[in-house]
Scaffold this active site. Structure first.
Site, PDB file in Angstrom:
ATOM      1  N   PHE A  40       0.840  -1.190   0.000  1.00  0.00           N
ATOM      2  CA  PHE A  40       0.000   0.000   0.000  1.00  0.00           C
ATOM      3  C   PHE A  40       0.881   1.247   0.000  1.00  0.00           C
ATOM      4  CE2 PHE A  40      -2.900   3.163   1.900  1.00  0.00           C
ATOM      5  CZ  PHE A  40      -3.943   3.038   0.987  1.00  0.00           C
ATOM      6  N   ASP A  92       2.015  -4.962   8.731  1.00  0.00           N
ATOM      7  CA  ASP A  92       0.812  -4.140   8.654  1.00  0.00           C
ATOM      8  C   ASP A  92      -0.372  -5.102   8.552  1.00  0.00           C
ATOM      9  OD1 ASP A  92      -1.347  -2.545   7.969  1.00  0.00           O
ATOM     10  OD2 ASP A  92      -0.233  -1.313   6.536  1.00  0.00           O
ATOM     11  N   TYR A 127     -10.710   0.899  10.828  1.00  0.00           N
ATOM     12  CA  TYR A 127     -11.951   1.212  10.113  1.00  0.00           C
ATOM     13  C   TYR A 127     -12.320   0.211   9.034  1.00  0.00           C
ATOM     14  CZ  TYR A 127      -8.477   3.645   7.141  1.00  0.00           C
ATOM     15  OH  TYR A 127      -7.370   3.974   6.384  1.00  0.00           O
ATOM     16  N   LYS A 128     -11.559  -0.861   8.887  1.00  0.00           N
ATOM     17  CA  LYS A 128     -11.909  -1.887   7.902  1.00  0.00           C
ATOM     18  C   LYS A 128     -12.716  -2.979   8.606  1.00  0.00           C
ATOM     19  CE  LYS A 128      -8.068  -0.878   4.760  1.00  0.00           C
ATOM     20  NZ  LYS A 128      -7.544   0.340   5.427  1.00  0.00           N
ATOM     21  N   ARG A 166     -12.442  -5.001  -6.789  1.00  0.00           N
ATOM     22  CA  ARG A 166     -12.094  -5.608  -5.510  1.00  0.00           C
ATOM     23  C   ARG A 166     -13.360  -5.826  -4.685  1.00  0.00           C
ATOM     24  NH1 ARG A 166      -8.241  -2.917  -0.914  1.00  0.00           N
ATOM     25  NH2 ARG A 166     -10.106  -1.642  -0.722  1.00  0.00           N
TER      26      ARG A 166
END
Length: 448
Positions: free
Chosen positions: A139, A208, A233-234, A407
């Site tokens: 990322f 991560d 927040y995922k 995705r």
């Protein structure tokens, strides 16, 4: 821990999916979330759904604890302990122990702290090691942070293909920084094996867990990991921009205590006694030294509501049960899409081997953005990730890096089998009808 891939559930019809949903021991957890009628939400790997308890809890904190308690609520309502309290709850989801995880700041800031701490330890032990190694498809914020740390310490950031990390480990590498589940492809590194390989090469590892925590069974202690961060927040459903978490193995925090090694963001709440208001910094012990500024109480409260939902999974198997459902959802979706959409321009990018797959499925398509916008208009919300047009020029052999991706994320707390069936059917219709070719689907907002 890496789960063994289950057999694909026998699914031949939508009714089969409804039957699986009726038999699902996790099905009742969907009622914990506020999900709009008519929406199939397959983007929880980007932003989790709203827990029903969150709005009422935030109103209570705002009206009573803030509105009436005012500054007294730092003590009376326990605001000052929120970061550690929620950290302990997250620790149970990632194979850490009580007192080892703190909720603080953002993933980017926690990466900066953790990579910097790992570099400081390595500079003391092996100053000749001058490389931070990461995955070329990592990322972007991870790579940008690693660039910054490398530049600050006279090191070099080296990028390798995600499938060839072991080959890139050598006596030059000080720190290996990886995302456990790749945000684009959904490919999952074998956390324990990769950590062992890095240690054998003399490197420390920063993981991560942004696309793992809450959907993939992780055991940091069993893997003998060094540092880990993740966002709230995922799959943890803490709300947009929710605070992140940070973990460091106790052997490293103990050494930092002994040798007075710092992480670079030495803010006041990371001080051993912040309310002494001393003019010079004295770091707190353990993970508390990774705290920096004052916690955002409303945001941390929302995160706690999301994390608290996981307690209801324990009677039916906890993270192991969530992982098994996640893999089963992925198997059904991939099989259905490939059976129904053959010859319509899709190519699976996510590994077929479920033991190498996170909680998502990604498909390449030449006009992926338009296709996804057409799906969203029909109530199937996934997301789009742009490819890197310069990937080949940068030496990447992983061709998926240059592809535009559709995705689809599977949040086992609330995603149903019938959801993935319906999503596949809508994807077929969008592709077969050519509806995605409409010019309105080419218009791009700031967030894609």
């Amino acid at each position: 821990m890496d789960a063994i891939a289950p057999a694909s559930p026998p699914v031949a019809s939508r009714e089969d999916c409804l039957a699986l949903d009726r038999a699902d021991p996790l099905a009742a957890l969907r009622d914990e979330f506020s999900l709009p009628d008519g929406i199939v939400y397959l983007d929880g790997n980007s932003l989790g759904a709203l827990p029903r308890r969150t709005a009422a809890r935030l109103a209570q904190v705002a009206a009573r604890e803030w509105g009436e308690g005012l500054i007294r609520s730092w003590n009376d309502a326990g605001w000052i302990d929120l970061s550690q309290r929620i950290g302990d709850k997250i620790a149970a989801l990632i194979g850490a122990r009580s007192g080892e995880v703190s909720v603080a700041d953002s993933t980017s800031l926690n990466l900066f702290k953790s990579v910097s701490a790992a570099v400081a330890l390595q500079r003391a032990d092996a100053p000749a090691r001058r490389v931070i190694l990461s995955e070329r498809g990592n990322f972007p914020t991870d790579l940008y942070i690693a660039e910054s740390v490398a530049a600050s310490h006279g090191l070099v950031l080296r990028l390798a293909d995600g499938t060839r990390i072991d080959d890139a480990l050598n006596d030059e590498v000080a720190v290996l920084m990886l995302t456990h589940v790749n945000y684009r492809s959904g490919r999952m590194h074998r956390l324990a094996e990769t950590t062992r390989a890095a240690h054998a090469a003399g490197a420390l590892v920063v993981w991560d867990l942004a696309h793992s925590a809450g959907a993939v069974a992780v055991d940091l202690h069993a893997a003998d990991a060094d540092f880990a961060v993740g966002c709230g927040y995922k799959y943890l459903n803490g709300g947009p921009g929710a605070p992140a978490f940070v973990w460091a193995h106790p052997r490293h925090t103990a050494r930092m205590d002994r040798e007075q090694l710092r992480q670079p963001l030495s803010g006041w709440l990371g001080h051993a006694e912040p309310f002494e208001f001393a003019p010079s910094y004295r770091p707190a012990k353990g993970i508390a030294r990774f705290v920096c500024g004052t916690p955002p109480v409303l945001a941390v409260t929302a995160l706690e509501c999301g994390v608290d939902v996981f307690a209801a999974t324990e009677p039916v198997g906890g993270m192991a049960a969530l992982r098994a459902k996640s893999l089963a959802l992925g198997e059904v979706f991939i099989a259905r899409v490939e059976a129904r959409c053959a010859g319509l321009g899709l190519q699976l990018v996510t590994p077929r081997d479920a033991s190498l797959r996170g909680s998502q499925a990604s498909f390449a398509h030449a006009d992926g953005y338009r296709v996804m916008q057409a799906l969203i208009e029909r109530g199937v919300i996934g997301d789009f990730r742009a490819g890197d047009p310069g990937a080949a020029g940068n030496g990447a052999t992983d061709k998926s890096l240059g592809a535009d991706l559709l995705r689809f994320g599977f949040t086992p707390l609330y995603t149903r089998y019938v959801d993935v069936w319906d999503a596949a059917e809508q994807l077929l219709d969008v592709l077969k009808s050519g509806a995605w070719r409409d010019d309105r689907f080419a218009r791009r907002g700031k967030v894609t």
